[in-house]
Enzyme design. Structure first.
Site, short mmCIF file in Angstrom:
data_model
loop_
_atom_site.label_atom_id
_atom_site.label_comp_id
_atom_site.label_asym_id
_atom_site.label_seq_id
_atom_site.Cartn_x
_atom_site.Cartn_y
_atom_site.Cartn_z
CG ASP A 279 -22.22 11.62 18.30
OD1 ASP A 279 -22.57 10.60 18.93
OD2 ASP A 279 -21.33 12.41 18.70
CB SER B 89 -8.79 8.26 17.21
OG SER B 89 -9.88 7.92 18.04
#
Length: 633
Positions: A351, A327
């Protein structure tokens, strides 16, 4: 009847004797003439030739190796110097019986068979006749005394004073500085043997190797008169050697210590860069090794222990460690999305805890299995939401991502003065077609969007990425050298600056990374608690082993070396960045919890002393430093 008496003819005998004497005289005169002629030829006609040969038997030219340049950190602390040492040297052409000499040395100095074998190998590397070769280094006083007492039994053997490379910080700078070692046969084929006459050491890795030409210096010479046994009687003339240049590096010994202490006994890497110059301030790869072991010749046992260690102390993790960036790469992916027009700052993605490609059942999971609901770019960076970046990567495609992210140095060597750097990998559809003869699949694009899959980067590349964001795209290649007595690194191949269509995107991404550290939903807010300055950062984890669809990551069920790597990158202060850092903790699992505090410790050590002091405190310091007369006034 009586025999007749013959009288001897004396005159005839006298003639025979005379002729014989004449012939003998002529022969003697001819022989003497030949000898005289030969002497005339040798002493008159061939005088110059034989005079030179005679002089060469008496006078020898000996090289004088130059003193190797020292290496300092930015504050003048010595990182590499030359320590006086006594060496045992052998001139092979003056040794009458080499095997017997080694047997005698073996008994005098208590040498092992390995010591003798190593000394013999060194002697075999002699490059010219009458060259003295050091076969034993750093002799003790007792060993020197034993050689002196038995000197008459050791023709061609001497004790000589010399300088040996020494690294006072031992393993702390080993991977940055590298080390010097004996010149081997392969190196002999490539170096200038005249320039290295009398020199037996050369830089093998790191700065020692990269700046070998500057550090080595220029060889000197002296003409010496010797006796029949090769002993020097007097010096006839001397040309002084020129010492190598001293190097000053950007490295800071104190910051290096802070980074190492923050990393502790864990395997990993920390690299810090000054965004304004590209100077590398800290360069930590753990575990390390003591480079002093290599200078005088490392033993088989010591080298075997380093080579076979499961922790790989010889492996330079900063330069050669290629890890999925995880990430930590999301801020650059976000910039790519904005620059390519694939998304906007305020575009939102829902999401539910996963992402699915149209017409595919496979679920690409978010690390938060319950999902974060509707998220925009800023929230997705701070929360490190995977689903958002799956969606963004799918919209861009791998080739647009590749073209933009390589501008940051991902998948490329980025340094100026580090030979050992690995390139990493920024994949593309062409790359996969060339390497594997296979097409690129959409699912691979999604995985690349969160820094996994084929994508690989080094800690140095990640730190450089942060420096570029801090600099708003202005390139300075990372470098260790600050100055070499007026010689600076060549920056002619520095890439062009990264210019965005909307320059304010730099500030937007910086603010999102600041939210990683400060907002309630930031993944590294714990690492920024109590800070006196603003910092931008991004946590990340990199998978070591794949997790099957539908399964959860279970740390306890995995072997320690199969657990995720922990990463953290960032820069500080956000308003005027002074430092950019990347930290990797192998199998550390949590980027924010494990690698984040490492970066915070480095930030504090560098930034806090450079923060403007409060006005009242500055006045107090001025008063404390003034004289009584000035205070009274």
């Amino acid at each position: 009847m009586a025999k007749p008496i013959h009288l001897k003819d004396h005159s005839k005998d006298a003639g025979i004797v005379h002729r014989r004497l004449l012939l003998a005289g002529i022969f003697v005169l001819a022989l003497v003439g030949a000898l005289v002629a030969r002497m005339y030829y040798l002493q008159v006609i061939q005088y110059e030739h034989h005079s030179t040969l005679s002089e060469n038997n008496r006078v020898h030219v000996q090289p004088i190796p130059p003193t190797r340049g020292r290496i300092y950190d930015r504050n003048g602390e010595v990182l590499a110097e030359n320590r006086p040492s006594y060496s045992l040297t052998i001139t092979r052409d003056r040794v009458e019986d080499l095997p017997a000499t080694f047997e005698l040395l073996k008994s005098l100095l208590s040498l092992t068979d390995e010591d003798v074998a190593q000394a013999e190998r060194r002697l075999m590397q002699a490059r010219r006749p009458f060259e003295s070769v050091p076969v034993m280094l750093e002799l003790t006083q007792e060993q020197i005394a034993r050689i002196a007492i038995n000197q008459f039994r050791l023709p061609g053997v001497e004790v000589q004073a010399s300088f040996v490379r020494y690294y006072p910080f031992a393993d702390h700078f080993a991977h940055a500085l590298g080390y010097v070692g004996r010149i081997n046969e392969r190196e002999l084929k490539s170096i200038d043997t005249v320039a290295y006459a009398g020199t037996h050491y050369i830089g093998k890795t790191g700065i020692e190797r990269y700046y070998e030409e500057l550090l080595h210096g220029t060889v000197g010479y002296e003409e010496v008169e010797t006796n029949a046994r090769g002993r020097v009687l007097r010096v006839l003339s001397r040309t002084e050697p020129v010492a190598g240049k001293d190097l000053t590096l950007h490295l800071d010994a104190n910051l290096q210590r802070v980074a190492e202490e923050a990393l502790g006994d864990r395997r990993g890497a920390v690299v810090a860069i000054d965004p304004a110059t590209g100077g590398v301030l800290a360069f930590v790869s753990k575990p390390g090794f003591d480079p002093n072991l290599f200078v005088t010749g490392i033993s088989y046992a010591d080298y075997g222990a380093l080579r076979d260690s499961l922790d790989q102390p010889l492996f330079n993790r900063v330069l050669r460690g290629q890890y999925p960036p995880g990430s930590t790469i999301k801020p650059v992916v976000a910039l790519a999305g904005l620059e390519t027009g694939a998304t906007t700052r305020n575009a939102r993605v829902y999401d539910p805890g996963f992402f699915q490609l149209p017409n595919f059942s496979h679920k690409y999971r978010n690390w938060n299995r319950s999902g974060d609901g509707w998220v925009d770019m800023s929230y997705a960076i701070a929360r490190s939401n995977d689903t958002y970046f799956y969606d963004l990567a799918n919209k861009m495609g791998i080739d647009r991502m590749h073209d933009f992210m390589t501008r940051f140095g991902i998948g490329q060597r980025v340094s100026i003065d580090m030979y050992e750097e690995a390139a990493g990998l920024m994949p593309s559809s062409d790359w996969k077609r060339t390497k594997y003869k296979q097409p690129w699949y959409p699912g691979e694009t999604l995985i690349a969007g969160i820094g996994q899959g084929y994508m690989l980067s080094t800690p140095l590349q990640l730190a450089q990425t942060m420096a570029l964001i801090a600099n708003h795209g202005k390139w300075h290649r990372p470098r260790l050298l600050m100055d070499a007595e007026g010689v600076a690194p060549d920056e002619s191949d520095t890439p062009e600056s990264i210019v965005l269509r909307n320059p304010s995107d730099w500030d937007f991404i910086t603010q999102a990374m600041q939210d990683v550290m400060q907002s309630p939903h930031g993944t590294a807010r714990a690492a920024a608690q109590g800070a006196q300055y603003n910092m931008a950062g991004k946590s990340g984890t990199a998978q070591v082993v794949a997790i099957a669809q539908g399964e959860r990551y279970d740390s306890k069920s995995l072997r320690e070396r199969h657990r995720d790597h922990a990463l953290f990158v960032g820069f500080a202060p956000t308003e005027k960045p002074l430092i950019a850092v990347a930290a990797l903790v192998e199998n550390g699992e949590s980027g924010g919890r494990v690698a984040g505090p490492v970066v915070r410790a480095v930030f504090d050590a560098w930034v806090l002393p450079r923060l403007p002091k409060p006005e009242g405190e500055a006045e107090l310091e001025e008063d404390a430093g003034s004289s009584p007369e000035e205070s009274a006034q």
